[in-house]
Write a protein that holds these residues in place. Sequence first.
Motif, mmCIF file in Angstrom:
data_model
loop_
_atom_site.group_PDB
_atom_site.id
_atom_site.type_symbol
_atom_site.label_atom_id
_atom_site.label_comp_id
_atom_site.label_asym_id
_atom_site.label_seq_id
_atom_site.Cartn_x
_atom_site.Cartn_y
_atom_site.Cartn_z
ATOM 1 N N ALA A 196 59.748 58.180 43.479
ATOM 2 C CA ALA A 196 59.873 59.563 44.440
ATOM 3 C C ALA A 196 61.336 59.592 45.134
ATOM 4 O O ALA A 196 61.580 60.456 45.777
ATOM 5 C CB ALA A 196 58.646 59.574 45.349
ATOM 6 N N GLN A 201 53.412 67.886 44.145
ATOM 7 C CA GLN A 201 53.518 66.536 43.814
ATOM 8 C C GLN A 201 52.363 65.856 45.040
ATOM 9 O O GLN A 201 52.483 66.170 45.985
ATOM 10 C CB GLN A 201 54.978 65.958 44.030
ATOM 11 N N HIS A 226 50.223 62.781 47.004
ATOM 12 C CA HIS A 226 50.429 61.484 47.619
ATOM 13 C C HIS A 226 49.254 61.310 48.312
ATOM 14 O O HIS A 226 48.467 62.029 48.470
ATOM 15 C CB HIS A 226 51.566 61.563 48.330
ATOM 16 N N GLY A 279 59.014 70.373 50.973
ATOM 17 C CA GLY A 279 60.058 69.313 50.675
ATOM 18 C C GLY A 279 61.537 69.885 51.543
ATOM 19 O O GLY A 279 61.538 70.111 52.411
ATOM 20 N N GLY A 339 57.953 64.348 53.318
ATOM 21 C CA GLY A 339 58.585 64.400 52.065
ATOM 22 C C GLY A 339 60.018 64.876 51.870
ATOM 23 O O GLY A 339 60.720 65.590 50.832
ATOM 24 N N ASN A 389 62.222 63.367 49.328
ATOM 25 C CA ASN A 389 61.806 62.935 48.086
ATOM 26 C C ASN A 389 62.602 63.674 46.939
ATOM 27 O O ASN A 389 63.255 64.906 47.194
ATOM 28 C CB ASN A 389 60.548 63.956 47.819
ATOM 29 N N GLY A 400 61.921 66.824 45.116
ATOM 30 C CA GLY A 400 61.892 67.915 45.878
ATOM 31 C C GLY A 400 63.319 68.558 46.009
ATOM 32 O O GLY A 400 63.559 69.561 46.036
ATOM 33 N N HIS A 429 55.102 69.209 48.262
ATOM 34 C CA HIS A 429 54.722 67.992 48.388
ATOM 35 C C HIS A 429 53.402 67.684 49.284
ATOM 36 O O HIS A 429 53.485 68.326 50.343
ATOM 37 C CB HIS A 429 55.931 67.195 49.353
ATOM 38 N N GLU A 463 50.400 65.510 50.693
ATOM 39 C CA GLU A 463 49.510 64.410 50.956
ATOM 40 C C GLU A 463 48.114 64.207 51.480
ATOM 41 O O GLU A 463 47.812 65.190 52.210
ATOM 42 C CB GLU A 463 50.442 63.675 52.201
#
Length: 295
Positions: free
Chosen positions: A171, A194, A196, A213, A248, A251, A254, A266, A268
């Motif tokens: 990442a 993405q 996480h 991001g 992020g 990232n 991103g 992004h 999480e």
Amino acid sequence: MILLASACGTPPAETAPPTHTTPHPTTVDLEARITAFTSGLDERRHYRPPGYRERTAVAKGTALLLDGRRRDAGRELARAGYALTELTDRPSGRRYAEIAERTGAQPARGWGRVYVELSSAPKWSVQVPHPVADARSEMPAVRLVRAAPGGVLVLAGAHRTAGRGNAADVAHRTDTVFHTVVRALVDRKLPGVQLHGFADKSAPGFDVVASTGAGTAALADGRSFADAMREQELRICRAWARRCELAGRTNVQGRAAAAAEVPFLHVEFSRTVRDDETRIRKVVRSLTKLVKRWS
């Protein structure tokens, strides 16, 4: 993540290795196949950084597959020690192409895999950069590509600490197979999400942290996704509206999407969410609404 020749470079066309593809689909449980792969990843597992030609070959092979040129894709991937295998997922009946290192051909290099759903044209990607390190972060991803057509799953192939320094933290590195494949998808304007995972104490009071991001192209999509999360009674921190930990912004996938003005989210998830099957199902329902916007 979700992916070539020896370290000395790609062989010339006249000496390229034979195409490695399966003549008939192999029937599997896709989730079991992927979790069997990720279960072998830990911080002690070897990771060898790919060379430029190696990571480029995987990305080119992936792009050829997305164009429907399977024979050419298989030939390009074989240059890099990868194989193209067609799978049928037993529970869903969907067909997938798996791009993965050839079994037993050499020590595992930790470069990852790509799964392409074959029933329709590719429309979106789901990316898992930290399997195992972000425990069970691959679970919503594989269930998402089962739930909605047009998905491309990019799966990292090593624990984020497996390499020297941060070499395997895909990442935050642009010199990886994972990033090069994602970049090829961005070049095709495929939006991506993405996934996480975070320890509960890292963002107390929240189940989910969502961010666009480094860019804003997915702002409307992010708002829709956050509303879907709230409908599922999950507490979400919206990084575009307030300060959130784990947003992020650095990232690299991103950043690539932002530069191309391609939607990127992004996301999480807390450990509590990832350990709870009921909550994972809620997550997948919300992610499915998101990617259907992109389809």
